[in-house]
Motif scaffolding. Structure first.
Motif, PDB file in Angstrom:
ATOM      1  N   UNK A  45      -0.348  -8.225   4.283  1.00  0.00           N
ATOM      2  CA  UNK A  45       0.317  -9.269   5.063  1.00  0.00           C
ATOM      3  C   UNK A  45       0.688 -10.440   4.144  1.00  0.00           C
ATOM      4  N   UNK A  46       1.953 -10.622   3.785  1.00  0.00           N
ATOM      5  CA  UNK A  46       2.359 -11.814   3.012  1.00  0.00           C
ATOM      6  C   UNK A  46       2.145 -13.067   3.863  1.00  0.00           C
ATOM      7  N   UNK A  47       1.672 -14.161   3.214  1.00  0.00           N
ATOM      8  CA  UNK A  47       1.396 -15.351   4.023  1.00  0.00           C
ATOM      9  C   UNK A  47       1.759 -16.673   3.355  1.00  0.00           C
ATOM     10  N   UNK A  48       2.099 -16.690   2.081  1.00  0.00           N
ATOM     11  CA  UNK A  48       2.421 -17.957   1.423  1.00  0.00           C
ATOM     12  C   UNK A  48       3.174 -17.680   0.134  1.00  0.00           C
ATOM     13  N   UNK A  49       3.715 -18.747  -0.451  1.00  0.00           N
ATOM     14  CA  UNK A  49       4.365 -18.638  -1.751  1.00  0.00           C
ATOM     15  C   UNK A  49       3.995 -19.841  -2.603  1.00  0.00           C
ATOM     16  N   UNK A  57      -4.389 -14.990  11.517  1.00  0.00           N
ATOM     17  CA  UNK A  57      -4.462 -16.447  11.508  1.00  0.00           C
ATOM     18  C   UNK A  57      -3.671 -17.042  10.338  1.00  0.00           C
ATOM     19  N   UNK A  58      -3.705 -16.401   9.180  1.00  0.00           N
ATOM     20  CA  UNK A  58      -3.035 -16.942   7.997  1.00  0.00           C
ATOM     21  C   UNK A  58      -1.512 -16.995   8.141  1.00  0.00           C
ATOM     22  N   UNK A  59      -0.954 -16.261   9.086  1.00  0.00           N
ATOM     23  CA  UNK A  59       0.489 -16.337   9.333  1.00  0.00           C
ATOM     24  C   UNK A  59       0.797 -17.130  10.601  1.00  0.00           C
ATOM     25  N   UNK A  60      -0.215 -17.786  11.167  1.00  0.00           N
ATOM     26  CA  UNK A  60      -0.002 -18.613  12.359  1.00  0.00           C
ATOM     27  C   UNK A  60       0.686 -19.914  11.989  1.00  0.00           C
ATOM     28  N   UNK A  61       1.256 -20.590  12.983  1.00  0.00           N
ATOM     29  CA  UNK A  61       1.917 -21.867  12.737  1.00  0.00           C
ATOM     30  C   UNK A  61       0.932 -22.911  12.224  1.00  0.00           C
ATOM     31  N   UNK A  62      -0.297 -22.893  12.720  1.00  0.00           N
ATOM     32  CA  UNK A  62      -1.306 -23.839  12.261  1.00  0.00           C
ATOM     33  C   UNK A  62      -1.598 -23.639  10.781  1.00  0.00           C
ATOM     34  N   UNK A  63      -1.818 -22.406  10.370  1.00  0.00           N
ATOM     35  CA  UNK A  63      -2.103 -22.129   8.962  1.00  0.00           C
ATOM     36  C   UNK A  63      -0.906 -22.472   8.077  1.00  0.00           C
ATOM     37  N   UNK A  64       0.306 -22.175   8.550  1.00  0.00           N
ATOM     38  CA  UNK A  64       1.503 -22.503   7.767  1.00  0.00           C
ATOM     39  C   UNK A  64       1.602 -24.000   7.513  1.00  0.00           C
ATOM     40  N   UNK A  65       1.299 -24.801   8.529  1.00  0.00           N
ATOM     41  CA  UNK A  65       1.363 -26.260   8.373  1.00  0.00           C
ATOM     42  C   UNK A  65       0.352 -26.737   7.338  1.00  0.00           C
ATOM     43  N   UNK A  93      -0.896 -24.965   4.812  1.00  0.00           N
ATOM     44  CA  UNK A  93      -0.448 -24.493   3.508  1.00  0.00           C
ATOM     45  C   UNK A  93       0.691 -25.354   2.972  1.00  0.00           C
ATOM     46  N   UNK A  94       1.642 -25.695   3.819  1.00  0.00           N
ATOM     47  CA  UNK A  94       2.758 -26.547   3.406  1.00  0.00           C
ATOM     48  C   UNK A  94       2.257 -27.925   2.947  1.00  0.00           C
ATOM     49  N   UNK A  95       1.314 -28.474   3.665  1.00  0.00           N
ATOM     50  CA  UNK A  95       0.757 -29.774   3.320  1.00  0.00           C
ATOM     51  C   UNK A  95       0.017 -29.734   1.991  1.00  0.00           C
ATOM     52  N   UNK A  96      -0.493 -28.574   1.637  1.00  0.00           N
ATOM     53  CA  UNK A  96      -1.237 -28.407   0.384  1.00  0.00           C
ATOM     54  C   UNK A  96      -0.344 -28.034  -0.791  1.00  0.00           C
ATOM     55  N   UNK A  97       0.968 -27.979  -0.578  1.00  0.00           N
ATOM     56  CA  UNK A  97       1.875 -27.719  -1.685  1.00  0.00           C
ATOM     57  C   UNK A  97       2.330 -26.287  -1.831  1.00  0.00           C
ATOM     58  N   UNK A  98       1.964 -25.423  -0.888  1.00  0.00           N
ATOM     59  CA  UNK A  98       2.419 -24.030  -0.912  1.00  0.00           C
ATOM     60  C   UNK A  98       3.723 -23.900  -0.120  1.00  0.00           C
ATOM     61  N   UNK A  99       4.433 -22.818  -0.333  1.00  0.00           N
ATOM     62  CA  UNK A  99       5.542 -22.453   0.517  1.00  0.00           C
ATOM     63  C   UNK A  99       5.068 -21.436   1.537  1.00  0.00           C
ATOM     64  N   UNK A 100       5.819 -21.262   2.613  1.00  0.00           N
ATOM     65  CA  UNK A 100       5.443 -20.257   3.625  1.00  0.00           C
ATOM     66  C   UNK A 100       6.681 -19.499   4.066  1.00  0.00           C
TER      67      UNK A 100
END
Length: 227
Positions: A68-72, A210-218, A220-227
């Motif tokens: 499951x891809x989840x971040x970049x 969970x790692x692909x949920x909207x909450x997790x994406x937010x 990750x984005x705040x921490x400097x990752x892409x989603x």
């Protein structure tokens, strides 16, 4: 639930798990070495990798249920501020022969693999940097990075090199460290790091979802990752 996760997720992982309802035991390390541990029989429910290749290899060998891809992520250059010249940019910093360049370890750590891809994209100049670059972290027997320190911070301020190539997800925190300057690498040269989790047991699927949920994406984005 037991998880093996890429070391570059360590900073964001606590925030992610704060919103996950199940207890999780997580062990961090270079993703390539974690994959080898799973192949050698170490048990886990989910493996979070900083590239797609390691999860796909486990899936192909029958050691995983799904990928499951989840971040970049991407790379950036961190340099000791006092060695910068007014005209310097990311390319000149890497190709200056008077500066020592440190990286993570290719093969063991995807960050090192992405860095090698960066050198290739730089053409002939990149071959010169490749020959000079020192793999100081992310290997099989690296010196331990002190708790609470980032690799670039530890390597540069510890006097091991003047320049470090690492993940841009650390840029926000590195910019707050006195004596360090972070320089972006333009997209045409900058490899895209694709993070994916390997669901090893049915129990691990809940965390993958969970790692692909909207909450997790937010988060990750705040921490400097892409989603």
């Amino acid at each position: 639930m037991r998880v093996l996760a890429a070391g570059s997720l360590r900073v964001v992982w606590q925030d992610l798990l704060a919103h996950f309802p199940e207890p999780v035991e997580t062990h961090f390390g270079p993703a390539g070495l974690l994959r080898e541990r799973i192949e050698a029989g170490e048990e886990c429910d989910l493996f979070a990798s900083a590239n797609l290749a390691h999860p796909q290899a486990l899936l192909a060998s029958g050691r995983a249920l799904s990928v499951v891809p989840f971040a970049s992520n991407k790379l950036c250059v961190t340099v000791r501020s006092d060695v910068l010249r007014e005209e310097d940019d990311w390319f000149s910093v890497l190709t200056r022969g008077d500066l020592r360049v440190a990286t993570s370890t290719a093969g063991a750590d995807p960050s090192g693999d992405y860095t090698q891809a960066l050198f290739t994209r730089m053409g002939e100049a990149g071959e010169g940097v490749r020959k000079r670059a020192m793999a100081l972290v992310g290997g099989r027997d690296p010196a331990p990075i002190p708790a609470g320190k980032m690799a670039a911070e530890w390597v540069i301020l510890g006097g091991q090199a003047e320049v470090f190539i690492g993940y841009a997800s650390y840029a926000q925190k590195l910019q707050q460290v006195d004596g360090l300057t972070v320089i972006d690498i333009p997209a045409p040269f900058n490899p895209q790091a694709e993070y994916a989790c390997t669901v090893v047991t049915p129990q691990g699927k809940a965390l993958a979802d969970y790692l692909v949920s909207e909450k997790a994406k937010a988060i990750l984005l705040n921490a400097g990752f892409g989603v």
